[in-house]
Enzyme design. Structure first.
Site, PDB file in Angstrom:
ATOM      1  N   TYR A 150       0.861  -1.156   0.074  1.00 19.50           N
ATOM      2  CA  TYR A 150      -0.004   0.066   0.082  1.00 19.50           C
ATOM      3  C   TYR A 150       0.819   1.111   0.116  1.00 19.50           C
ATOM      4  CZ  TYR A 150      -4.468   2.384   0.824  1.00 19.50           C
ATOM      5  OH  TYR A 150      -5.587   3.042   0.841  1.00 19.50           O
TER       6      TYR A 150
ATOM      7  N   LYS B 254      -1.008  -0.860  -4.505  1.00 21.47           N
ATOM      8  CA  LYS B 254      -2.235  -0.237  -4.306  1.00 21.47           C
ATOM      9  C   LYS B 254      -1.895   1.355  -3.975  1.00 21.47           C
ATOM     10  CE  LYS B 254      -6.682  -0.365  -1.573  1.00 21.47           C
ATOM     11  NZ  LYS B 254      -6.792   0.851  -0.726  1.00 21.47           N
TER      12      LYS B 254
END
Length: 307
Positions: free
Chosen positions: A143, A169
């Protein structure tokens, strides 16, 4: 048994993703029964992959015991129908411990959250991520957000060093940097839009080859979220614009009124549609009564577009 990586990546690259809120009772204790119902409802609504104990699921406030209950409930409920991905993060020892819990529960992949609080140089963030990746057998999505943002070069190094890194992400909304990552690393990784209320920049994501994103509002308007995603992928500009103007822009304006509302408004929305999940935990706060009424109007306006 976890799903094959090919199936996980296929789900990450084509379909709408979402993070269910974590159910709490009036004393703030995890409710496995209603959480199982929520997860089952998510799958029935056609979500491509379920990210449990994520940012919307208040991962940052869950104990190890609660995390264990969350991932066990999710994997047992989904039973292999779609990939189930859970979070890991905080300190390196905690991240490794949470990864082991996820492995034991049968989670399909991990979402590696940024380290807690402290700003750090790129070299340190890289080592943080690499150490955790090397201590889990699960595939991992990194992330790229907040104090854990890595540059294209460091993402490439991480992908080269860790075969189990399968995706990125994006939580930055920085299209220039994300495009640099994609052009540098290529299809070695899967790419997911992960900015708060990602729908507002979904067309920009799509323009650089990011076909999927996580939709928090799926928690209370899944049909509308699905319609928006399908319209965006089909190039139906009129429908995309209508939903943005009627629902997403007013929602984002409401979300911007207080810190943490990216999570708090989702729990409020779940309550409005009759899928109570309790309140957020401190340090987050729930919206005011007036803001809840405004959210109700936004939801009603959005749902009218489905008629």
């Amino acid at each position: 048994m976890p799903l094959p990586i090919s199936q996980i990546r296929a789900a990450l690259e084509d379909g709408l993703l979402s993070f269910p809120v974590t159910d709490m009772d009036h004393q703030g204790r995890f409710r496995a029964d209603t959480y199982a119902d929520r997860i089952e409802w998510f799958v029935s609504q056609g979500v491509s992959a379920v990210f449990v104990a994520g940012g919307t699921g208040e991962f940052f406030s869950l104990s190890a015991e609660e995390y264990t209950q969350v991932v066990q409930t999710a994997t047992q409920t989904v039973a292999g129908k779609v990939p189930v991905i859970s979070s890991a993060g905080r300190s390196i020892p905690e991240a490794i411990a949470f990864a082991k819990i996820a492995e034991k529960a049968g989670i399909d992949a991990l979402l590696l959250m940024p380290p807690y609080l402290t700003d750090a140089p790129q070299s340190g963030i890289f080592q943080y991520a690499r150490t955790i990746l090397e201590n889990t057998s699960l595939p991992v999505i990194y992330y790229n957000r907040s104090n854990g943002v890595l540059s294209a070069d460091y993402i490439r190094q991480l992908a080269d060093a860790c075969p189990n890194l399968i995706g990125i992400k994006d939580g930055t909304s920085n299209m220039q940097e994300l495009n640099m990552i994609i052009r540098t690393v290529g299809d070695r990784l899967s790419y997911i839009g992960g900015a708060p209320t990602a729908e507002i920049i979904s067309e920009a994501y799509l323009s650089i080859g990011v076909n999927t994103y996580s939709s928090a509002v799926f928690n209370f308007v899944p049909e509308l979220a699905n319609l928006f995603y399908a319209s965006m992928r089909a190039g139906d500009t009129a429908t995309v614009t209508s939903i943005l103007q009627t629902f997403f822009i007013p929602f984002i304006q409401l979300r911007s009124r207080n810190k943490g509302y990216a999570v708090s408004l989702i729990k409020a929305g779940a309550r409005i549609i009759g899928k109570e999940a309790g309140d957020v935990r401190a340090p987050l706060v729930m919206p005011t009564a007036a803001e809840v009424s405004e959210l109700e109007r936004i939801i009603q306006n959005g749902l009218q577009l489905l008629q």
